[in-house]
Design an enzyme around this catalytic site. Structure first.
Site, mmCIF file in Angstrom:
data_model
loop_
_atom_site.group_PDB
_atom_site.id
_atom_site.type_symbol
_atom_site.label_atom_id
_atom_site.label_comp_id
_atom_site.label_asym_id
_atom_site.label_seq_id
_atom_site.Cartn_x
_atom_site.Cartn_y
_atom_site.Cartn_z
ATOM 1 N N HIS A 69 0.890 -1.169 0.000
ATOM 2 C CA HIS A 69 0.000 0.000 0.000
ATOM 3 C C HIS A 69 0.922 1.210 0.000
ATOM 4 C CE1 HIS A 69 -3.674 2.219 1.990
ATOM 5 N NE2 HIS A 69 -3.334 2.722 0.809
ATOM 6 N N LEU A 70 0.735 2.131 -0.914
ATOM 7 C CA LEU A 70 1.690 3.204 -1.162
ATOM 8 C C LEU A 70 2.067 3.945 0.122
ATOM 9 C CD1 LEU A 70 3.308 4.763 -3.281
ATOM 10 C CD2 LEU A 70 1.320 6.244 -3.596
ATOM 11 N N HIS A 71 3.369 3.971 0.406
ATOM 12 C CA HIS A 71 3.850 4.664 1.599
ATOM 13 C C HIS A 71 5.335 4.947 1.488
ATOM 14 C CE1 HIS A 71 4.938 0.484 2.466
ATOM 15 N NE2 HIS A 71 5.797 0.929 3.365
ATOM 16 N N CYS A 72 5.765 5.977 2.191
ATOM 17 C CA CYS A 72 7.175 6.301 2.403
ATOM 18 C C CYS A 72 7.443 6.280 3.904
ATOM 19 C CB CYS A 72 7.519 7.684 1.837
ATOM 20 S SG CYS A 72 7.270 7.869 0.054
#
Length: 320
Positions: A168-171
């Site tokens: 799931h898109l994350h930094c």
């Protein structure tokens, strides 16, 4: 530029207080709740040969959530698996959005933190995007770095097949007082605004120099899009560092192409993800923490070096 909101959707603080807000909210949750799987207390650290930062964190190996099975750099999002829309309300530090936009970006505590203040930046959190870098995420990350003068803030990204744990898109937001090797390593021009590390670090990387009036978004995403099209796993580190062609301190946008790791993340002495490539090693047991030396650290780093980096440099020259 950004509007920040607490869990009750009340607007809070201004842009210049971003890092202070993150630290304040993180400490409040860490010290007064049981949200974290373990506490970060009295951490031990050592600097190896004046270069590599080691920090002992045994709990991260034994108490973290088991990483997701990853088999493809562009693996689709799976709503049935863990994702950041499923976190508890108590894990949300704050949310924010750009002044004229409706998209909500969340900043969450990492409940299995590498170090104090380690947090997760989840752009467009409700869109449920996979862990595949996109241009808007790059733009947001650069703008966050530009709005703060805090030298300690770093932003990291692990692609799928580069030890990302959740699809799931994350930094990652890191706060670290020590200087890291990638922040002052010499860089050389390849072509145009594309640079790469000179000799001195075990894993080669590409580097862009970011200034307030020269953000190089299109050029950065040209590189990243090439990696996505060619299924090249990669790690990204955004930090303040020495200038390459300008003067003084700049933002370095660093990208490592690397060998892919398939399946679930392995939990050995350390995994080679973005922190380790930067020269910062969270170590899982006391024996390794005291005994690892430069040779052993660099040997493991080199195991993940892409084998055809020089050929890749020649190919990329046609894009810049």
């Amino acid at each position: 530029m950004f509007k920040f909101y607490d869990s009750e959707s009340t607007e809070i603080l201004d842009n210049s207080q971003f890092v202070q807000l993150l630290k304040m909210k993180w400490k409040e949750i860490h010290d007064t709740t049981n949200v974290f799987r373990y506490k970060i207390l009295n951490s031990q650290e050592r600097i190896v040969d004046g270069k590599y930062l080691l920090q002992l964190n045994p709990n991260r190996q034994s108490k973290r959530r088991f990483p997701e099975q990853i088999n493809d750099i562009c693996q689709p999002f799976d709503k049935n698996k863990f994702n950041f829309t499923k976190v508890s309300k108590e894990e949300i530090l704050f949310t924010f959005k750009e002044s004229a936009a409706e998209d909500i970006h969340a900043v969450l505590v990492n409940i299995s933190p590498i170090s104090e203040f380690h947090s997760l930046f989840c752009p467009f959190v409700n869109k449920c995007l996979p862990q595949v870098i996109n241009k808007d995420t790059v733009r947001l990350a650069i703008n966050i770095m530009l709005l703060t003068q805090d030298r300690e803030l770093r932003i990291g990204f692990n692609s799928l097949c580069a030890f990302a744990s959740v699809n799931h898109l994350h930094c990652h937001f890191f706060i670290e007082k020590n200087c890291l090797p990638v922040e002052n390593v010499k860089c050389k021009k390849l072509k145009g605004v594309l640079h790469c590390f000179e000799e001195g670090l075990p894993v080669p990387a590409f580097c862009f120099e970011i200034l307030q009036n020269s953000q190089k978004l299109e050029e950065i995403f040209t590189l990243l899009n090439y990696f996505l099209e060619k299924s090249i796993a990669h790690n990204i580190f955004i930090t303040k560092g020495d200038a390459i062609e300008a003067t003084g301190e700049v933002i370095r946008f660093i990208v490592w192409p690397r060998k892919s790791s398939f399946g679930a993340k392995q939990l050995v002495a350390f995994n080679v993800a973005v922190c380790e490539l930067s020269g910062w090693f969270p170590i899982y047991n006391s024996e390794d923490f005291h005994n690892l030396n430069t040779e052993s650290l660099e040997t493991e780093l080199k195991n993940w070096k892409i084998p055809n980096f020089e050929d890749l440099c020649e190919e990329l020259k046609f894009l810049f």
